[in-house]
Design an enzyme around this catalytic site. Structure first.
Site, PDB file in Angstrom:
ATOM      1  N   LYS A  89       0.859   4.780  -1.439  1.00  0.00           N
ATOM      2  CA  LYS A  89       0.946   6.230  -1.213  1.00  0.00           C
ATOM      3  C   LYS A  89      -0.464   6.798  -1.226  1.00  0.00           C
ATOM      4  CE  LYS A  89       3.551  10.275  -2.763  1.00  0.00           C
ATOM      5  NZ  LYS A  89       2.552  11.283  -2.596  1.00  0.00           N
ATOM      6  N   GLU A 110       5.191   0.795   0.340  1.00  0.00           N
ATOM      7  CA  GLU A 110       3.889   1.129   0.942  1.00  0.00           C
ATOM      8  C   GLU A 110       3.012   1.846  -0.073  1.00  0.00           C
ATOM      9  OE1 GLU A 110       4.322   3.400   4.521  1.00  0.00           O
ATOM     10  OE2 GLU A 110       5.919   2.108   5.263  1.00  0.00           O
TER      11      GLU A 110
HETATM   12  P1  AMP Z   1       5.131  14.019  -2.212  1.00  0.00           P
HETATM   13  O1  AMP Z   1       4.228  14.947  -1.455  1.00  0.00           O
HETATM   14  O2  AMP Z   1       4.633  13.670  -3.553  1.00  0.00           O
HETATM   15  O3  AMP Z   1       6.570  14.469  -2.175  1.00  0.00           O
HETATM   16  O4  AMP Z   1       5.150  12.615  -1.432  1.00  0.00           O
HETATM   17  C1  AMP Z   1       5.472  12.522  -0.093  1.00  0.00           C
HETATM   18  C2  AMP Z   1       4.214  12.599   0.729  1.00  0.00           C
HETATM   19  O5  AMP Z   1       3.395  11.464   0.511  1.00  0.00           O
HETATM   20  C3  AMP Z   1       4.470  12.554   2.224  1.00  0.00           C
HETATM   21  O6  AMP Z   1       4.813  13.816   2.706  1.00  0.00           O
HETATM   22  C4  AMP Z   1       3.131  12.086   2.772  1.00  0.00           C
HETATM   23  O7  AMP Z   1       2.304  13.206   2.967  1.00  0.00           O
HETATM   24  C5  AMP Z   1       2.523  11.294   1.626  1.00  0.00           C
HETATM   25  N1  AMP Z   1       2.364   9.854   1.881  1.00  0.00           N
HETATM   26  C6  AMP Z   1       1.299   9.123   1.498  1.00  0.00           C
HETATM   27  N2  AMP Z   1       1.444   7.844   1.824  1.00  0.00           N
HETATM   28  C7  AMP Z   1       2.639   7.723   2.443  1.00  0.00           C
HETATM   29  C8  AMP Z   1       3.365   6.633   2.996  1.00  0.00           C
HETATM   30  N3  AMP Z   1       2.901   5.385   2.973  1.00  0.00           N
HETATM   31  N4  AMP Z   1       4.581   6.892   3.538  1.00  0.00           N
HETATM   32  C9  AMP Z   1       5.061   8.146   3.554  1.00  0.00           C
HETATM   33  N5  AMP Z   1       4.429   9.212   3.042  1.00  0.00           N
HETATM   34  C10 AMP Z   1       3.226   9.018   2.483  1.00  0.00           C
END
Ligand code: AMP
Length: 616
Positions: free
Chosen positions: A285, A283
């Site tokens: 991000k 997906e």
């Molecule tokens: P990180 O904050 O870098 O650890 O990445 C995880 C975060 O990405 C999640 O907590 C969500 O807030 C965000 N996110 C953005 N797009 C997605 C997606 N398609 N699926 C899950 N999380 C996502």
């Protein structure tokens, strides 16, 4: 329980530096607490007046706490302030002055935990005119009856700094320790544990201790599993106190009560991800903020990643959630500011402006959010957390459909690292952060970082230091408020010296003032056509093409690979500007003097050498 006794426990906890000892003192405290008090005591241990998701700010600052100390001890504000400057902790200041009170307390009464908690709740909920005086009176009432030690903690609680260092995991451990006898009665656990220990060949003399340790782990896991779907340790402690382990059965996933979010692991390449997961969902991000959305009838709750209630901040999302067909649902998504007109995602610095207490409606108009839904935890009466991801996603699609405000995250399924890389590039070129790959068979793992989700992020360092001079090659009609200007966004290209053409690099809707828009529209209209000019190369089709004539200065966050744009096109990919913003019209430059493909390529290469991983 008397507050005096609780303060003694807190004092012991504050003095210890060993986590094991802290857990042991805490378990003694929770063992002693009655069913009536335990919820309040757990909240106080967390330094709160309610569960993790309830807002319980006291609205009492240091100044008011000092006023209350002055009022009850007879010392002046100046004397108290001086002591505060020296000690740096109003708790210690309150303690010191309480021990040398100049005035004897009238109507002093032994304080119960209930009384202290109730007064603090009244302080936190009182608002409006005259509330300051009432808060002060309630605080003074407590200090009036408190010993030195009690005063220390009474002063600290409303300042939200209890200084005990008790984390939720320690509370979970303490609760588990107190159920050890019941755990040892659980025939299934005993059988399982004994088998495991025989296999590990545990020695006779270590047997008893090891057995208890393993049962405690099982207890802890069972309690934590409930905590993960119900972020309220107070209620969990209460249930355990009333009904023992059986009480856990009554804790269920419930609309309105946040679930602890699953977390993503990180790997560094598409190959590593495919090796780990095999065929997986990939997906985009989105770089916004994560929201957990709950709906029951017309009631809607929106929680942040930290389980804070954000519902009042997002009236636009509340409305969209209310309009979903499902009666009861819990799902998650990422909200990001989106410009409908240019179809641009906006940078995080703009999205974050929607997190605010005031001016909510205005900002909602300025930066409308889109919510990209990515997971489903509950639908009607059914808990979806234990179902495989692929099933959750299928159901989520049915629930969400394709609305204007809420839609599903863009996604593909693949077992090819090339396909994954391609999807990564196309996500990044749209201004997104990268991708998250998801294990098709994994359950929703609340509160933990497991390899069910793996992120792959673009890494970059700040803004491109140089601006880019682009040539306008087309424009888009305005939508919404911008209709009146006849122009909403620009399509721009850079110059290719090699074949004397202008190749698309960015679509820009940001940075254009109303004045720019109407002026530009007037001049561009004169050179516009429905047919692509000969020297222009672009896969994107603007509403109007224009003769490459005008140069504009553009700033961007970085240069990214793009399957959409044709600048520096090589092996199926071009280069694009991420988050482009128009700075000015460069009337001093001819189109052939715009930034060239060679320069862009150099900037892109240079960017790689200063690349650094951004912190999470
Ligand atoms: P990180 O904050 O870098 O650890 O990445 C995880 C975060 O990405 C999640 O907590 C969500 O807030 C965000 N996110 C953005 N797009 C997605 C997606 N398609 N699926 C899950 N999380 C996502």
């Amino acid at each position: 329980m008397n507050f005096r006794e609780l303060a003694e426990f807190f004092d012991k906890i504050e003095k210890t530096s060993s986590r094991l000892e802290m857990t042991s003192i805490l378990s003694e405290l929770l063992e002693k607490a009655s069913a009536k008090d335990i919820k309040k005591i757990v909240f106080l241990c967390q330094g709160r007046l309610g569960s993790n998701y309830e807002k319980t700010e006291s609205g009492l600052g240091e100044k008011m706490v000092m006023d209350a100390i002055a009022k009850t001890t007879g010392f002046t504000r100046k004397e108290i302030e001086k002591e505060f400057r020296e000690k740096g902790d109003l708790g210690l200041v309150a303690e010191a002055f309480a021990e040398q009170k100049k005035q004897s307390a009238l109507f002093s009464k032994e304080l119960s935990v209930e009384k202290v908690f109730d007064n603090l709740i009244k302080i936190s909920t009182r608002e409006g005119s005259g509330s300051k005086e009432v808060k002060l009176k309630l605080m003074a009432e407590l200090f009036n009856s408190a010993s030195g030690k009690e005063s220390r903690f009474i002063a600290r609680i409303p300042l939200e700094n209890l200084r005990l260092g008790i984390g939720d995991p320690t509370i979970l451990d303490a609760l588990a320790w107190n159920l050890i006898e019941e755990g040892k009665q659980n025939k299934e656990w005993v059988k399982q544990t004994e088998k495991e220990m025989q296999e590990k060949k545990i020695k006779e003399k270590e047997w008893k201790e090891e057995f208890e340790r393993r049962i405690k782990i099982k207890l802890r896991e069972n309690i934590e599993e409930k905590y993960n779907i119900h972020s309220d340790l107070g209620s969990i402690a209460e249930k355990l106190k009333e009904k023992g382990l059986n009480g856990l059965k009554e804790i269920k996933i419930q609309a309105g009560i946040p679930i602890r979010p699953t977390l993503a692991e990180r790997l560094n390449s598409a190959e590593e991800i495919i090796k780990k997961l095999g065929k997986c969902a990939v997906e985009s991000k989105y770089d916004g903020f994560r929201l957990q959305c709950h709906k029951e009838g017309k009631n809607v709750w929106i929680y942040s990643r930290q389980s804070e209630n954000m519902t009042p901040m997002f009236p636009d999302l509340v409305k969209a959630i209310q309009e979903l067909k499902a009666k009861k649902v819990i799902f998650e998504g990422e909200a990001i500011a989106f410009n409908e007109l240019t179809e641009e995602f906006l940078p995080f610095q703009l999205t974050i402006q929607r997190k605010r207490k005031y001016g909510i409606e205005d900002k909602a108009k300025e930066f409308p959010l889109k919510l990209f839904a990515f997971d489903l935890m509950m639908l009607e009466e059914e808990n979806y957390m234990k179902k495989p991801f692929i099933e959750r996603r299928k159901k989520l699609k049915e629930v969400i459909g394709k609305g204007k405000t809420i839609e599903l995250t863009k996604s593909i399924e693949t077992n090819s690292s090339e396909k994954l890389d391609e999807f990564f590039d196309s996500s990044v070129s749209k201004g997104l952060e990268g991708i998250i790959a998801k294990d098709l068979n994994a359950k929703y793992i609340a509160g933990a970082r497991k390899f069910a989700w793996i992120k792959l992020k673009r890494s970059y360092k700040g803004e491109l230091t140089d601006s880019v001079d682009g040539v306008i090659i087309g424009y888009y009609k305005g939508k919404g408020k911008r209709t009146e200007f006849g122009l909403g966004a620009l399509l721009t290209g850079i110059y290719s010296e090699k074949d004397d053409s202008f190749k698309s690099i960015a679509k820009i809707g940001t940075g254009l003032t109303e004045k720019n828009l109407s002026e530009l529209e007037k001049i561009l209209k004169k050179i516009s056509s429905k047919k692509k000019p000969a020297r222009v190369e672009s896969n994107l089709e603007p509403d109007f093409w224009v003769e490459p004539k005008y140069v504009i200065e553009i700033r961007a966050d970085e240069i990214t690979k793009s399957p959409i744009h044709l600048a520096c096109f090589k092996e199926g990919k071009g280069l694009a500007l991420r988050f482009p913003r128009m700075i000015s019209v460069r009337s001093d430059k001819k189109p052939e003097q715009a930034t060239t493909e060679k320069e862009i390529e150099k900037m892109f290469e240079g960017q790689k050498t200063i690349k650094e991983e951004t912190p999470d």
